[in-house]
Design an enzyme around this catalytic site. Structure first.
Site, PDB file in Angstrom:
ATOM      1  N   GLY A 120       2.175  -3.088  -3.328  1.00  8.27           N
ATOM      2  CA  GLY A 120       2.830  -4.296  -2.828  1.00  8.27           C
ATOM      3  C   GLY A 120       4.246  -4.498  -3.316  1.00  8.27           C
ATOM      4  O   GLY A 120       4.814  -5.581  -3.124  1.00  8.27           O
TER       5      GLY A 120
ATOM      6  N   SER B 121       2.009   3.542  -5.621  1.00  8.51           N
ATOM      7  CA  SER B 121       2.347   3.371  -4.204  1.00  8.51           C
ATOM      8  C   SER B 121       1.275   2.554  -3.515  1.00  8.51           C
ATOM      9  O   SER B 121       0.077   2.767  -3.732  1.00  8.51           O
ATOM     10  CB  SER B 121       2.472   4.735  -3.515  1.00  8.51           C
ATOM     11  N   GLY B 122       1.723   1.603  -2.678  1.00  7.63           N
ATOM     12  CA  GLY B 122       0.791   0.766  -1.950  1.00  7.63           C
ATOM     13  C   GLY B 122       0.323  -0.464  -2.689  1.00  7.63           C
ATOM     14  O   GLY B 122      -0.547  -1.192  -2.193  1.00  7.63           O
TER      15      GLY B 122
ATOM     16  N   CYS C  35      -2.122  -3.125  21.469  1.00  6.45           N
ATOM     17  CA  CYS C  35      -2.878  -2.698  22.651  1.00  6.45           C
ATOM     18  C   CYS C  35      -4.171  -3.489  22.770  1.00  6.45           C
ATOM     19  O   CYS C  35      -4.584  -3.866  23.875  1.00  6.45           O
ATOM     20  CB  CYS C  35      -3.151  -1.198  22.592  1.00  6.45           C
TER      21      CYS C  35
END
Length: 712
Positions: A522, A519-520, A24
């Site tokens: 990679g 988690s997170g 957007c």
């Protein structure tokens, strides 16, 4: 803040709608740049400023505007100060969206919403979304107007279509013959009135009647031939074209699909229909309308230059009306396409997520959400149809006025003795024919201009770069299945933090590697890089000592089999899913793979066995059954490297151990992403990630030795 003033006289703020869920901000920047004189589009800006799924921030928008030589000023203001903002400006909207403010008056606010189109809101409605932050823009001293929009040609969208010109030429010849016959009809009517009735010549009456009958039967035969030709064009060529577009779409990279909503993809794919319709029958009709209009105008001039001028002026009036209303109609159609795509996405998501919707008791909420989108779509379509009715009424009124004026002037000519009744009747028919043909020609021209909407949407499929192939493919089976990552780093855009940094990793043939970490960190991104779904920002990945870019991603994937976290099954039988619709399925191999995946016993207990048809996306299976069928599908491929991203997370520890033991006996490299210690222990080597870097790479320790922390 400065008072509203256009940058240059005649400046117009375009409406540019986002194609991806996260762009957007990029769409708003494209509107601002186009208003200032740098006419650009999303495709061009997307290439210059890659963005991640997280979208853009106000700071990112400022940096991108600076690279376009546009100065920006962040402003914090109250709702009452909106009329004082220099427009067009970008507003921060609803905490996770950007819109362009076109105008703010004492009573209403007009915005260009890249997700919905032009919106006219009250200040009460605006207060619910506007966060109080905005960006004002001005061209810098280095700014220079230009047009850098991607040129979209219909020829490029069509590709190579066999049989197009032959069928097109035949359709044109048949239609031209029909038009010429229609031109002859009024002339025969004139002869019947002026020559037969006035002279009471019965023999001439019979001759003219025979001519009329011959024309009628010939027209019938030609109409049938034209119908068959149109049927060929709209089936054979449409199937060929849409097949080419589908083939192009499935070769696009995964990132393209991950950044677009399903309904929007279907809407873009469906743009083939309107383009094909206009370029076949309607285009031929437009050419013939032009030829017929010229011929009828010549005939009318021969009858009476005055009456021909009257008819011509009325048609010019209709053309002026359509020209003035073109842009509002274009924006209305663009908004309608976007709203319909959103509504379709909501419907599909609701059907897919019916289980959790019912469990959370959100049926009524979901209905209200979909109904609001459907209402917006219908309201937009109604307004567009009202505009169409308005044009139709204007055309009918102009035609009626033209006919009345021709009749009045023609009656005067008859009274003067310079015209006959038959001539007036024939000219009246010709004037109606000219008005109808020219109106249709004007409408087709407007629709052709409007076709840019569908062309731009279809271009998002046809002109996007596909996954590259190599000119001289290597025999992947002859390469040593050694996987190497050399200084691999990755981030989703220039403004996003690094997901992976300087990854050096070598996986030898036959190795079994567990990739662990919080988690997170990679892990899934690393797997996507390994399987070719993503390209490293820096560094390279090699298979058998050869970079993937030289092997070609499609050939490289022949050596891999992957079971991802979000893998799905297709509608069909279990046998078809395990062999992935192989043209020549090997049932013994299917059963052997199911046995290794420990799902054969479950399948045998089903009434239809391997012929059991599963529901859409495998929803009729349990989570553990689905994972094991997916694993059997991967094994059927006989890969050199098996990649599993949490592929056994739904299994209990005992069953997972049995699956791991069965796979370990196969001669293949295994790469496993896991959190559970039992899954990690099934590998011979563990690689731990933290913060996008490798912090641990060693053989899995014995059970009585300290285990590496799954969090790094």
């Amino acid at each position: 803040m400065m008072a509203t003033a256009p940058f240059f006289r005649g400046a117009r703020l375009p409406l540019i709608l986002q194609a991806e869920v996260s762009e957007c901000g990029l769409a708003c920047l494209a509107m601002i740049a186009s208003y200032l004189g740098l006419r650009t589009d999303l495709a061009t800006l997307r290439g210059r400023f890659p963005i991640s799924l997280n979208g853009m921030s106000m700071l990112t928008l400022t940096e991108c505007a600076h690279r376009l030589n546009i100065s920006s000023r962040p402003v914090e203001l109250s709702l009452e100060e909106l009329p004082d903002l220099k427009t067009p400006a970008i507003l921060h909207w609803g905490m996770n969206h950007f819109v362009v403010l076109r105008r703010a008056t004492a009573k209403k606010v007009v915005i260009h919403d890249p997700a919905r189109g032009v919106r006219r809101l009250s200040y009460e409605e605006t207060s619910r979304e506007f966060t109080g932050n905005a960006l004002e823009f001005d061209p810098s001293t280095d700014f220079s107007p230009a047009d850098e929009r991607r040129k979209v040609s219909i020829r490029a969208l069509m590709g190579k279509l066999d049989g197009w010109w032959q069928a097109f030429g035949l359709l044109f010849v048949i239609s031209l013959a029909l038009e010429l016959m229609m031109l002859a009809m009024p002339r025969l009517n004139q002869f019947m009135i002026d020559d037969v009735l006035m002279s009471n010549d019965t023999s001439l009456r019979s001759v003219i009647m025979l001519g009329l009958l011959l024309l009628i039967f010939t027209q019938g035969a030609l109409l049938y031939m034209r119908g068959i030709t149109i049927l060929y064009l709209t089936t054979h060529l449409n199937l060929q074209w849409i097949g080419d577009v589908f083939g192009r779409m499935v070769r696009l990279p995964m990132h393209w699909f991950e950044t677009r909503q399903l309904g929007d993809i279907l809407s873009r794919f469906g743009a083939v229909g309107p383009i094909q319709d206009l370029l076949t029958t309607r285009f031929v009709g437009a050419v013939l309308d032009g030829i017929t209009a010229i011929l009828t105008m010549i005939v009318m001039i021969l009858y009476s230059p005055l009456l021909a001028l009257v008819v011509g002026v009325t048609v010019l009036l209709y053309a002026a009306v359509r020209a003035v209303s073109y842009r509002p109609l274009r924006n209305a159609n663009l908004e309608g396409l976007t709203l319909a795509a959103k509504e379709q996405t909501c419907l599909m998501e609701t059907i897919r997520a019916m289980g959790p919707i019912k469990l959370f008791g959100r049926e009524l909420d979901r209905r209200a959400r979909w109904l609001a989108m459907k209402t917006d779509t219908i309201n937009r379509n109604v307004r567009t149809q009202v505009m169409g009715l308005w044009f139709g009424n204007i055309n009918m009124t102009i035609g009626a006025l033209s006919a009345a004026l021709v009749l009045w002037l023609g009656a005067g000519l008859i009274m003067e003795g310079s015209f006959t009744v038959g001539m007036l009747i024939a000219l009246t028919v010709y004037s109606g024919m000219f008005t109808a043909r020219m109106s249709a020609l004007i409408n087709v021209f407007i629709d052709y201009k409007m076709l840019s909407l569908h062309c731009e949407r279809l271009a998002d499929i046809v002109l996007e770069p596909v996954e590259p192939d190599v000119d001289y493919a290597r025999d992947i089976d002859q390469l040593n299945p050694k996987l190497e990552l050399v200084k691999v780093s990755y981030r989703y855009s220039d403004t996003e933090p690094w997901v992976l940094r300087n990854i050096d990793l070598t996986i030898e043939p036959g190795d079994s590697v567990a990739i662990a970490g919080p988690s997170g960190c990679g892990k899934t991104t690393l797997i996507k890089l390994m399987v070719g779904n993503l390209k490293p920002t820096f560094g390279e990945i090699r298979y058998g000592g050869v970079p993937i870019s030289q092997l070609g991603v499609r050939d490289y994937r022949r050596a891999l089999a992957v079971v991802m976290q979000d893998d799905v099954l297709l509608s069909g039988s279990l046998k078809e899913n395990i062999c992935f619709y192989d043209e020549h399925p090997d049932i013994e191999r299917i059963k052997r793979c199911a046995r290794i995946a420990q799902v054969d016993a479950d399948i045998e207990r089903m009434r239809m066995g391997y012929e059991t048809v599963i529901a859409d996306m495998g929803s009729s299976l349990s989570g553990g059954q689905k994972q094991r069928v997916l694993l059997a599908r991967a094994l059927y491929k006989r890969p050199k490297i098996l990649v599993m991203d949490e592929a056994t997370s739904a299994l209990d520890v005992v069953l997972e151990g049995e699956v791991s033991s069965a796979i370990a006996e196969l001669n293949m490299t295994r790469i496993i992403v896991a959190h559970r210690p039992e899954t990690i222990a099934s590998a011979r080597r563990v690689v731990a990630l933290r913060g996008g870097s490798i912090v641990y790479d060693a053989p899995v320790p014995d059970k009585d030795m300290p285990q590496p922390d799954a969090k790094g």
